[in-house]
Enzyme design. Structure first.
Site, PDB file in Angstrom:
ATOM      1  CG  ASN A   9      -1.717   1.222   1.417  1.00 36.76           C
ATOM      2  OD1 ASN A   9      -1.787   2.061   0.504  1.00 36.76           O
ATOM      3  ND2 ASN A   9      -2.348   1.376   2.572  1.00 36.76           N
ATOM      4  CD1 TRP A  10       3.472   0.944  -2.836  1.00 39.06           C
ATOM      5  CD2 TRP A  10       3.579   2.103  -4.758  1.00 39.06           C
ATOM      6  NE1 TRP A  10       4.193   0.201  -3.736  1.00 39.06           N
ATOM      7  CE2 TRP A  10       4.272   0.877  -4.922  1.00 39.06           C
ATOM      8  CE3 TRP A  10       3.507   2.986  -5.830  1.00 39.06           C
ATOM      9  CZ2 TRP A  10       4.888   0.530  -6.123  1.00 39.06           C
ATOM     10  CZ3 TRP A  10       4.117   2.649  -7.019  1.00 39.06           C
ATOM     11  CH2 TRP A  10       4.814   1.430  -7.161  1.00 39.06           C
ATOM     12  CE  LYS A  11      -0.245   3.261   4.703  1.00 37.34           C
ATOM     13  NZ  LYS A  11      -0.160   3.360   6.145  1.00 37.34           N
ATOM     14  CG  HIS A  95      -5.823   1.843   5.213  1.00 37.23           C
ATOM     15  ND1 HIS A  95      -5.436   2.828   6.086  1.00 37.23           N
ATOM     16  CD2 HIS A  95      -4.774   0.988   5.106  1.00 37.23           C
ATOM     17  CE1 HIS A  95      -4.187   2.574   6.483  1.00 37.23           C
ATOM     18  NE2 HIS A  95      -3.762   1.466   5.899  1.00 37.23           N
ATOM     19  CD  GLU A  97      -3.050   5.534   6.710  1.00 33.31           C
ATOM     20  OE1 GLU A  97      -3.016   5.598   5.472  1.00 33.31           O
ATOM     21  OE2 GLU A  97      -2.134   5.019   7.396  1.00 33.31           O
ATOM     22  CD  GLU A 167      -3.552  -2.642   7.378  1.00 30.17           C
ATOM     23  OE1 GLU A 167      -2.453  -2.884   6.898  1.00 30.17           O
ATOM     24  OE2 GLU A 167      -4.185  -1.595   7.142  1.00 30.17           O
ATOM     25  N   GLY A 173       2.375   2.209  10.810  1.00 33.31           N
ATOM     26  CA  GLY A 173       3.318   3.321  10.661  1.00 33.31           C
ATOM     27  C   GLY A 173       4.028   3.701  11.945  1.00 33.31           C
ATOM     28  CB  SER A 212       5.105  -1.812  12.162  1.00 33.04           C
ATOM     29  OG  SER A 212       4.711  -0.468  12.388  1.00 33.04           O
ATOM     30  N   GLY A 233       2.801  -1.143   4.321  1.00 41.09           N
ATOM     31  CA  GLY A 233       2.829   0.283   4.014  1.00 41.09           C
ATOM     32  C   GLY A 233       4.252   0.738   3.743  1.00 41.09           C
ATOM     33  N   GLY A 234       4.868   1.351   4.738  1.00 40.86           N
ATOM     34  CA  GLY A 234       6.188   1.961   4.591  1.00 40.86           C
ATOM     35  C   GLY A 234       7.213   1.067   3.896  1.00 40.86           C
TER      36      GLY A 234
HETATM   37  P1  PGA Z   1       2.777   0.236   7.696  1.00 46.16           P
HETATM   38  O1  PGA Z   1       1.310   0.439   7.099  1.00 46.16           O
HETATM   39  O2  PGA Z   1       3.335  -1.038   7.110  1.00 46.16           O
HETATM   40  O3  PGA Z   1       3.554   1.447   7.259  1.00 46.16           O
HETATM   41  O4  PGA Z   1       2.639   0.150   9.183  1.00 46.16           O
HETATM   42  C1  PGA Z   1       0.450  -0.648   6.882  1.00 46.16           C
HETATM   43  C2  PGA Z   1      -0.846  -0.172   6.275  1.00 46.16           C
HETATM   44  O5  PGA Z   1      -1.290   0.941   6.597  1.00 46.16           O
HETATM   45  O6  PGA Z   1      -1.461  -0.867   5.455  1.00 46.16           O
END
Ligand code: PGA
Length: 252
Positions: A9-11, A95, A97, A167, A173, A212, A233-234
């Site tokens: 997930n590149w956000k 998600h 967010e 999640e 994050g 994470s 994510g990251g």
């Molecule tokens: P993260 O994000 O790996 O940066 O913790 C995961 C996600 O939001 O899908």
């Protein structure tokens, strides 16, 4: 046997040039026949270009969100059919967010899930508790509520063509991943909750862990019996990290 999935997930990161480089590195490093399904979810405006670059490769494409309605006067929204049209097979829905920053309700997320299914996209339904929920012992309650709204609207059969991602919000994050046993406990609960409606579908549903995940902790998380890969994510923005995570998801 559930084939694991590793999804990036590149956000809201990247640019045309950065994405092209990242995909190039992924294509160069990904095994020709990976043991896990691999996909990336770039921002909407980059999907078409990514789709062209990924054509005939082992890496699939997904959107990060989708409109709950199918077409019409919905300024700023992107439909399932549009995502399909540019080469997406998957789409993330719910998600945290989106739920927290954009106030998406469980009902809206369920409608998005249904909209994705209706056009043949595979929704990746995100569920997960916030830190205060966990500390108050409400993890199961929150996850059950998020899941049940989807089960009510789309039935267990809806999950047959879908993926779930657990999640925990406190792990996203933050660099603080759930311990493998903590993830396993919730994954098993999610599977049991689906199983109460349909045991066969529950046994086949891929449940990803997100929060994470990195090269250094992926193997121990993916070794849990109900963890079928990850939503990253990251660490999905660095080709070497993501490829190491992908390698960790192959069956032992
Ligand atoms: P993260 O994000 O790996 O940066 O913790 C995961 C996600 O939001 O899908």
């Amino acid at each position: 046997m559930r084939r694991p999935i590793v999804a990036g997930n590149w956000k809201m990161h990247g640019s045309r040039a950065e994405n092209a480089r990242l995909i190039e590195e992924l294509l160069a490093g990904a095994p020709a026949t990976p043991k896990a399904t691999c996909l990336v979810c770039p921002p909407f405006v980059y999907l078409l270009e990514a789709s062209r670059q990924l054509r005939d490769s082992s890496i699939s494409l997904g959107g990060q969100d989708v409109c709950a309605d199918t077409q019409g006067a919905f300024t700023g929204e992107i439909s399932s059919a549009m995502l399909k049209d540019v080469g997406c097979e998957y789409v993330i829905v719910g998600h945290s967010e989106r739920r927290l920053l954009y106030r998406e309700s469980d009902q809206l997320v369920a409608r998005k899930f249904g909209a994705a299914l209706s056009k043949g996209l595979i929704p990746i339904l995100c569920v997960g508790e916030q830190l205060a929920d966990r500390e108050a012992g409400r993890t199961r309650e929150v996850v059950a509520r998020q899941l049940d709204v989807v089960l009510e609207l789309c039935g267990a059969t809806g999950l047959e063509q879908a993926v779930v991602a657990y999640e925990p919000v406190w792990a996203i994050g933050t660099g603080r991943n759930a311990a493998p046993e903590q993830a396993q406990e919730v994954h098993a609960y999610i599977r049991a909750r689906i199983g109460a409606r349909d045991a066969r579908i529950a046994a086949a549903t891929r449940i990803l862990y997100g929060g994470s995940v990195k090269a250094g902790n992926a193997a121990e998380l993916f070794a849990m019996p109900d963890v079928d890969g990850g939503l990253i994510g990251g660490a999905s923005l660095k080709a070497d990290e993501f490829l190491t995570i992908l390698a960790a998801a192959g069956p032992a």
